[in-house]
Write an enzyme that holds these catalytic residues in place. Structure first.
Site, mmCIF file in Angstrom:
data_model
loop_
_atom_site.group_PDB
_atom_site.id
_atom_site.type_symbol
_atom_site.label_atom_id
_atom_site.label_comp_id
_atom_site.label_asym_id
_atom_site.label_seq_id
_atom_site.Cartn_x
_atom_site.Cartn_y
_atom_site.Cartn_z
ATOM 1 N N ASP A 59 45.251 43.786 30.774
ATOM 2 C CA ASP A 59 45.360 42.386 31.227
ATOM 3 C C ASP A 59 46.833 42.098 31.468
ATOM 4 O O ASP A 59 47.716 42.830 30.998
ATOM 5 C CB ASP A 59 44.795 41.430 30.168
ATOM 6 C CG ASP A 59 44.805 39.967 30.643
ATOM 7 O OD1 ASP A 59 44.592 39.720 31.853
ATOM 8 O OD2 ASP A 59 45.038 39.078 29.818
ATOM 9 N N SER A 60 47.086 40.997 32.183
ATOM 10 C CA SER A 60 48.472 40.566 32.364
ATOM 11 C C SER A 60 49.087 40.170 31.020
ATOM 12 O O SER A 60 50.304 40.202 30.877
ATOM 13 C CB SER A 60 48.512 39.358 33.303
ATOM 14 O OG SER A 60 47.776 38.295 32.725
ATOM 15 N N TYR A 92 49.692 36.551 36.239
ATOM 16 C CA TYR A 92 49.475 37.103 37.578
ATOM 17 C C TYR A 92 48.932 36.048 38.555
ATOM 18 O O TYR A 92 49.054 36.217 39.772
ATOM 19 C CB TYR A 92 48.414 38.217 37.513
ATOM 20 C CG TYR A 92 48.881 39.563 37.003
ATOM 21 C CD1 TYR A 92 50.148 39.758 36.463
ATOM 22 C CD2 TYR A 92 48.018 40.658 37.070
ATOM 23 C CE1 TYR A 92 50.534 41.000 35.989
ATOM 24 C CE2 TYR A 92 48.401 41.908 36.612
ATOM 25 C CZ TYR A 92 49.656 42.076 36.070
ATOM 26 O OH TYR A 92 50.029 43.313 35.620
ATOM 27 N N CYS A 122 40.662 41.287 33.084
ATOM 28 C CA CYS A 122 41.439 40.286 33.804
ATOM 29 C C CYS A 122 40.702 39.972 35.109
ATOM 30 O O CYS A 122 40.462 40.874 35.914
ATOM 31 C CB CYS A 122 42.819 40.868 34.102
ATOM 32 S SG CYS A 122 43.856 39.816 35.115
ATOM 33 N N ASN A 123 40.324 38.709 35.279
ATOM 34 C CA ASN A 123 39.623 38.320 36.511
ATOM 35 C C ASN A 123 40.514 38.469 37.726
ATOM 36 O O ASN A 123 40.068 38.871 38.804
ATOM 37 C CB ASN A 123 39.181 36.858 36.421
ATOM 38 C CG ASN A 123 38.036 36.665 35.464
ATOM 39 O OD1 ASN A 123 36.896 36.642 35.857
ATOM 40 N ND2 ASN A 123 38.342 36.570 34.180
ATOM 41 N N CYS A 169 38.813 33.281 33.563
ATOM 42 C CA CYS A 169 40.121 33.880 33.264
ATOM 43 C C CYS A 169 40.046 34.198 31.790
ATOM 44 O O CYS A 169 39.694 33.318 30.982
ATOM 45 C CB CYS A 169 41.252 32.889 33.548
ATOM 46 S SG CYS A 169 42.844 33.399 32.835
ATOM 47 N N HIS A 226 42.104 34.594 29.518
ATOM 48 C CA HIS A 226 42.935 33.774 28.621
ATOM 49 C C HIS A 226 42.164 32.549 28.110
ATOM 50 O O HIS A 226 42.378 32.099 26.986
ATOM 51 C CB HIS A 226 44.183 33.282 29.357
ATOM 52 C CG HIS A 226 45.281 34.302 29.474
ATOM 53 N ND1 HIS A 226 45.208 35.377 30.311
ATOM 54 C CD2 HIS A 226 46.492 34.382 28.853
ATOM 55 C CE1 HIS A 226 46.321 36.085 30.215
ATOM 56 N NE2 HIS A 226 47.121 35.508 29.337
HETATM 57 N N1 DGL Z 1 43.675 36.816 32.063
HETATM 58 C C1 DGL Z 1 43.764 36.904 33.444
HETATM 59 C C2 DGL Z 1 42.512 36.563 34.189
HETATM 60 O O1 DGL Z 1 41.436 36.808 33.646
HETATM 61 C C3 DGL Z 1 45.066 36.663 34.136
HETATM 62 C C4 DGL Z 1 45.750 35.357 33.951
HETATM 63 C C5 DGL Z 1 47.070 35.391 34.691
HETATM 64 O O2 DGL Z 1 47.815 36.345 34.469
HETATM 65 O O3 DGL Z 1 47.322 34.475 35.468
HETATM 66 O O4 DGL Z 1 42.528 36.115 35.301
#
Ligand code: DGL
Length: 283
Positions: free
Chosen positions: A7-8, A39, A70-71, A206, A208
């Site tokens: 993941d980011s 990201y 990570c989506n 997401c 997060h």
């Molecule tokens: N956790 C990530 C997602 O599922 C990335 C969030 C990000 O880095 O902006 O999209």
């Protein structure tokens, strides 16, 4: 060999936790690209390149399979990497490496249909629309992957996506509970106003956001079902490993947590979610 979880930042821990529960003896290497997080506001080409670099690091750590927890990376980079990079990388490494995302299992969970299923377009009048809200990063929202893929399979589901430009960064930065809850309430109010009523179900699109899932539960209409990406991803991985005995997930129950950012103890919000101390090593 091991399974990599990428993941980011810290969002993929929500997926990691379910993978660790489901595959206790697998060796799991988590990589957070915190030097480059978030990201979600980056251009597509950067997301592709950062995701490629992250997968490569995990292959170097002995992972045969990388799960993109990570989506944003799954929506923007996965197909490109599978088509243009992985075949050559497999030859170079002389190993059957692969990368999986979490959007396919989430869409299967949201539609109740296997990915291969495409609905016949019969143009029947839909009597009752099931309204599905998706909260996501701007990059995931821009990809329109949830609207497109769900619409192909279920014409009785209407998907509304709410881009949340600051939320992943706030979670990375250990923002306070009041500030986070306010941001979540604003996004829920915005999407509700756009739909014209409360959504019937929601996806925290997401990883997060799963860390603050309770805040979403509190802001949404009481009892709104949340489609749980970590569970859907763990179930999909179980099926994948069964179909691909050439992938060796390891057997020592090893857990490593790497970051391209600042190593050491993770902040309060993460440790509260994790229910204990968690420290990252330098990647
Ligand atoms: N956790 C990530 C997602 O599922 C990335 C969030 C990000 O880095 O902006 O999209």
């Amino acid at each position: 060999m091991a399974i990599g979880v990428f993941d980011s930042g810290v969002g993929g821990l929500t997926v990691h936790r379910k993978l660790a529960e489901r595959f206790p003896s697998a060796d799991l290497v988590y990589l957070a690209d915190q030097a480059n997080a978030p990201y979600g506001g980056r251009p597509g080409e950067e997301i592709v390149e950062l995701t490629r670099a992250g997968c490569d690091r995990l292959f170097d750590q002995g992972c045969d399979l990388v799960v993109l927890a990570c989506n944003t990376a799954s929506a923007i980079a996965l197909r490109r990497l599978q088509q243009t990079w992985l075949p050559q990388r497999r030859r170079e490494l002389a190993r059957p490496v692969n990368v999986l995302g979490l959007i396919v299992p989430t869409i299967e969970a949201a539609t109740g249909l296997p990915w291969e299923h495409e609905a016949e377009r019969r143009g029947d009048k839909v009597e009752k629309l099931d309204i599905l809200a998706v909260f996501a990063t701007p990059a995931t929202a821009r990809s329109r992957v949830y609207e497109i893929e769900i619409d192909k399979r279920r014409q009785d589901v209407a998907v509304f996506v709410e881009p949340c430009p600051d939320l992943a960064r706030m979670i990375e930065d250990n923002a306070g509970a009041v500030e986070l809850a306010q941001a979540v309430e604003t996004h829920v109010a915005q999407i509700t106003a756009r739909i014209g009523r409360a959504p019937d179900r929601a996806i925290l699109g997401c990883t997060h956001y799963e860390i603050i899932a309770d805040m979403f539960r509190a802001a949404l209409k009481p009892g709104t079902p949340l489609i749980h990406q970590p569970d859907a991803t763990a179930a999909a991985l179980a099926g994948y490993l069964e179909r691909h005995p050439e992938i060796d997930p390891g057997s020592d129950g090893l857990r490593r947590f790497l970051t391209t950012g600042r190593p050491g103890a993770q902040h309060d919000l993460v440790q509260t979610f994790w229910e204990g101390p968690l420290s990252f090593e330098p990647a």
